[in-house]
Design a protein around this motif. Structure first.
Motif, mmCIF file in Angstrom:
data_model
loop_
_atom_site.group_PDB
_atom_site.id
_atom_site.type_symbol
_atom_site.label_atom_id
_atom_site.label_comp_id
_atom_site.label_asym_id
_atom_site.label_seq_id
_atom_site.Cartn_x
_atom_site.Cartn_y
_atom_site.Cartn_z
ATOM 1 N N ASN A 1 4.197 16.801 15.460
ATOM 2 C CA ASN A 1 3.222 17.063 16.173
ATOM 3 C C ASN A 1 1.779 16.657 15.712
ATOM 4 O OD1 ASN A 1 4.953 18.334 18.126
ATOM 5 N ND2 ASN A 1 4.464 20.549 17.945
ATOM 6 N N ILE A 2 1.400 16.776 14.211
ATOM 7 C CA ILE A 2 0.501 16.314 13.543
ATOM 8 C C ILE A 2 0.961 14.520 13.197
ATOM 9 C CG2 ILE A 2 -0.760 15.809 11.163
ATOM 10 C CD1 ILE A 2 -1.799 18.715 12.889
ATOM 11 N N LYS A 3 1.630 14.003 13.209
ATOM 12 C CA LYS A 3 2.004 12.736 13.306
ATOM 13 C C LYS A 3 1.794 11.688 14.484
ATOM 14 C CE LYS A 3 5.596 13.175 9.507
ATOM 15 N NZ LYS A 3 7.059 12.790 8.782
ATOM 16 N N ARG A 4 2.013 12.842 15.442
ATOM 17 C CA ARG A 4 2.307 11.768 16.881
ATOM 18 C C ARG A 4 0.503 12.230 17.096
ATOM 19 N NH1 ARG A 4 5.661 16.111 18.292
ATOM 20 N NH2 ARG A 4 8.160 15.582 18.248
ATOM 21 N N VAL A 5 -0.489 12.629 16.569
ATOM 22 C CA VAL A 5 -1.356 12.902 16.912
ATOM 23 C C VAL A 5 -2.567 11.696 15.921
ATOM 24 C CG1 VAL A 5 -3.627 14.128 15.902
ATOM 25 C CG2 VAL A 5 -2.144 14.898 17.432
ATOM 26 N N ALA A 6 -2.056 11.929 14.311
ATOM 27 C CA ALA A 6 -3.161 10.881 13.366
ATOM 28 C C ALA A 6 -2.281 9.471 13.717
ATOM 29 C CB ALA A 6 -2.324 10.961 12.559
ATOM 30 N N ASN A 7 -3.459 8.321 13.799
ATOM 31 C CA ASN A 7 -3.438 6.986 14.023
ATOM 32 C C ASN A 7 -2.449 6.130 12.341
ATOM 33 O OD1 ASN A 7 -5.512 7.124 15.850
ATOM 34 N ND2 ASN A 7 -7.169 6.814 14.791
ATOM 35 N N PHE A 8 -2.882 6.863 11.235
ATOM 36 C CA PHE A 8 -2.009 6.115 10.469
ATOM 37 C C PHE A 8 -0.321 7.362 9.808
ATOM 38 C CE2 PHE A 8 -5.853 3.697 11.232
ATOM 39 C CZ PHE A 8 -5.444 2.861 11.028
ATOM 40 N N GLU A 9 0.302 7.229 8.980
ATOM 41 C CA GLU A 9 0.649 7.582 8.450
ATOM 42 C C GLU A 9 1.032 7.481 6.580
ATOM 43 O OE1 GLU A 9 5.503 9.562 7.933
ATOM 44 O OE2 GLU A 9 4.731 9.062 9.832
ATOM 45 N N THR A 10 1.036 8.546 5.796
ATOM 46 C CA THR A 10 0.753 8.114 4.120
ATOM 47 C C THR A 10 2.487 8.681 3.435
ATOM 48 O OG1 THR A 10 -0.309 8.118 2.426
ATOM 49 C CG2 THR A 10 -0.840 9.762 3.531
ATOM 50 N N THR A 11 2.367 8.507 2.438
ATOM 51 C CA THR A 11 3.738 8.929 1.727
ATOM 52 C C THR A 11 3.306 11.281 1.196
ATOM 53 O OG1 THR A 11 2.625 8.474 -0.726
ATOM 54 C CG2 THR A 11 4.695 7.231 0.598
ATOM 55 N N SER A 12 4.301 11.292 0.869
ATOM 56 C CA SER A 12 4.589 13.113 1.257
ATOM 57 C C SER A 12 3.060 13.426 0.161
ATOM 58 C CB SER A 12 5.320 13.382 0.510
ATOM 59 O OG SER A 12 6.030 13.283 -0.794
ATOM 60 N N ASN A 13 2.666 14.706 -0.347
ATOM 61 C CA ASN A 13 2.017 14.995 -1.203
ATOM 62 C C ASN A 13 2.189 15.196 -2.755
ATOM 63 O OD1 ASN A 13 3.333 17.604 -0.540
ATOM 64 N ND2 ASN A 13 2.635 18.601 -0.857
ATOM 65 N N ASP A 14 3.638 14.727 -2.371
ATOM 66 C CA ASP A 14 4.406 15.064 -3.897
ATOM 67 C C ASP A 14 5.376 13.566 -4.059
ATOM 68 O OD1 ASP A 14 4.859 17.816 -4.188
ATOM 69 O OD2 ASP A 14 6.690 18.205 -3.161
ATOM 70 N N ASP A 15 4.318 12.426 -3.633
ATOM 71 C CA ASP A 15 4.606 11.429 -3.365
ATOM 72 C C ASP A 15 3.308 10.652 -3.490
ATOM 73 O OD1 ASP A 15 5.208 9.112 -4.380
ATOM 74 O OD2 ASP A 15 6.014 8.208 -1.795
ATOM 75 N N PHE A 16 1.894 11.550 -3.674
ATOM 76 C CA PHE A 16 0.478 10.478 -4.495
ATOM 77 C C PHE A 16 -0.044 9.678 -2.975
ATOM 78 C CE2 PHE A 16 2.997 10.658 -7.959
ATOM 79 C CZ PHE A 16 1.662 11.678 -8.925
ATOM 80 N N GLY A 17 0.255 10.858 -1.222
ATOM 81 C CA GLY A 17 -0.285 9.868 -0.070
ATOM 82 C C GLY A 17 -1.621 9.644 0.189
ATOM 83 N N VAL A 18 -1.803 10.488 -0.036
ATOM 84 C CA VAL A 18 -3.592 10.694 -0.621
ATOM 85 C C VAL A 18 -4.034 9.831 -1.529
ATOM 86 C CG1 VAL A 18 -5.651 12.292 -0.968
ATOM 87 C CG2 VAL A 18 -3.904 13.096 0.163
ATOM 88 N N GLU A 19 -3.571 9.460 -2.815
ATOM 89 C CA GLU A 19 -3.921 8.798 -3.929
ATOM 90 C C GLU A 19 -3.532 7.599 -3.828
ATOM 91 O OE1 GLU A 19 -3.578 12.844 -6.044
ATOM 92 O OE2 GLU A 19 -2.362 11.936 -4.311
ATOM 93 N N ARG A 20 -2.424 7.235 -2.805
ATOM 94 C CA ARG A 20 -1.696 5.744 -2.839
ATOM 95 C C ARG A 20 -3.356 5.377 -1.313
ATOM 96 N NH1 ARG A 20 3.361 4.359 -3.808
ATOM 97 N NH2 ARG A 20 4.219 6.067 -4.380
ATOM 98 N N VAL A 21 -3.674 6.190 -0.847
ATOM 99 C CA VAL A 21 -4.540 5.521 0.696
ATOM 100 C C VAL A 21 -6.178 5.047 -0.186
ATOM 101 C CG1 VAL A 21 -5.579 5.314 2.460
ATOM 102 C CG2 VAL A 21 -3.623 6.165 2.591
ATOM 103 N N LEU A 22 -6.623 6.175 -0.907
ATOM 104 C CA LEU A 22 -7.474 6.460 -1.469
ATOM 105 C C LEU A 22 -7.981 4.387 -2.563
ATOM 106 C CD1 LEU A 22 -8.902 9.467 -2.442
ATOM 107 C CD2 LEU A 22 -9.305 8.611 -0.872
ATOM 108 N N GLU A 23 -6.647 4.502 -3.146
ATOM 109 C CA GLU A 23 -6.273 3.778 -4.044
ATOM 110 C C GLU A 23 -7.045 2.148 -3.386
ATOM 111 O OE1 GLU A 23 -2.928 3.324 -5.761
ATOM 112 O OE2 GLU A 23 -3.574 4.674 -7.712
ATOM 113 N N LYS A 24 -6.046 1.394 -1.493
ATOM 114 C CA LYS A 24 -6.853 0.562 -1.332
ATOM 115 C C LYS A 24 -8.402 1.037 -0.969
ATOM 116 C CE LYS A 24 -1.612 0.762 1.142
ATOM 117 N NZ LYS A 24 -0.991 0.944 2.004
ATOM 118 N N LEU A 25 -8.781 1.850 -0.778
ATOM 119 C CA LEU A 25 -9.917 1.676 -0.292
ATOM 120 C C LEU A 25 -11.171 1.602 -1.263
ATOM 121 C CD1 LEU A 25 -12.550 3.301 1.163
ATOM 122 C CD2 LEU A 25 -12.246 5.357 0.187
ATOM 123 N N LEU A 26 -10.926 1.345 -1.945
ATOM 124 C CA LEU A 26 -10.701 1.153 -3.327
ATOM 125 C C LEU A 26 -11.042 0.063 -3.791
ATOM 126 C CD1 LEU A 26 -10.959 4.502 -5.851
ATOM 127 C CD2 LEU A 26 -12.590 3.447 -4.633
#
Length: 263
Positions: free
Chosen positions: A238-263
């Motif tokens: 249900n959270i995936k349905r609400v979010a506009n995008f999806e990243t990889t899992s918390n065990d696959d550096f999902g946050v870090e991967r997006v922050l790398e793109k941001l930087l």
């Protein structure tokens, strides 16, 4: 996806920034310092208590805005930006209801310490990960501290065994399944969305300047505030349905991967 206007990054902790071992990666801290150098503010938003969050982010805590206890407490450095405690009568009613649920364990969460009745050593071992500051008490009704959240734990499934028996309280409380084992109860106005909106107003942040990560129901309102909302691969469907995008899992550096793109 153009992230060039982002001025604030907000992330949930368990299941999002933290991996399955409840660790923050070294890579995240390296990225954080680069964000800081660019003037991009960082907000940690969790159902955890403030002290537990600060312990996980010890080396950067003075540069982090903390949304703790699902939004019931917002703090930066030594300044308490907002606090939204539970009503005493509602607290007593909820405790009576939960007392009738088999294998349910309760934590009363004050702003800076939590309270447990000590009836289950197994539960005590579980809560130490999420509540670094706690006291064992004989009677919850005698706790006089200002309570900002009540957390209820079930070893099998909070969504299946606790939520159906307490969902009728949603007109009086903010009731959130915050993980596989937890249901959290806050004041109706205490959730991550309201808390984040206050932070956005203070720092004049618009939806297209906000990057938000989450994985469970207690992240729902804050994800809805951002044009750049990311659900983790391990997030509830249900959270995936609400979010506009999806990243990889918390065990696959999902946050870090997006922050790398941001930087």
């Amino acid at each position: 996806m153009d992230l060039s206007n982002i001025k604030m990054v907000v992330t949930d902790m368990d299941g999002t920034l933290l991996n399955s071992k409840h660790e923050v990666s070294d890579q995240f801290f390296e990225l954080f310092y680069k964000l800081n150098q660019r003037g991009i503010r960082f907000v940690a938003a969790s159902g955890r208590q403030y002290h537990s969050m600060a312990d996980k982010l010890e080396v950067i805590k003075d540069d982090v805005i903390f949304i703790a206890e699902n939004g019931a407490l917002v703090k930066r450095k030594d300044e308490e930006l907002s606090s939204t405690p539970l009503n005493q009568e509602v607290k007593s009613e909820l405790l009576a209801v939960v007392d009738q649920i088999d294998n349910a364990h309760v934590m009363l969460c004050g702003k800076y310490t939590s309270y447990f009745d000590g009836n289950s050593k197994q539960f005590l071992n579980q809560l130490k990960e999420y509540y670094s500051a706690y006291q064992i008490v004989e009677d919850y009704q005698k706790v006089t501290d200002e309570i900002v959240k009540i957390a209820v734990y079930h070893a099998t499934s909070a969504e299946d065994y606790i939520y159906p028996k307490v969902s009728y309280l949603e007109d009086k409380l903010k009731v959130k399944v915050s993980g596989r084992n937890w249901v959290d109860f806050n004041h109706v106005n205490a959730h991550k969305g309201n808390a984040l909106q206050k932070v956005m107003d203070q720092y004049n942040i618009k939806p297209d300047q906000l990057l938000v990560f989450g994985d469970y129901y207690n992240d729902l309102e804050m994800l809805q505030l951002s044009d750049y909302s990311f659900a983790m691969a391990n997030a509830h469907p249900n959270i995936k349905r609400v979010a506009n995008f999806e990243t990889t899992s918390n065990d696959d550096f999902g946050v870090e991967r997006v922050l790398e793109k941001l930087l």
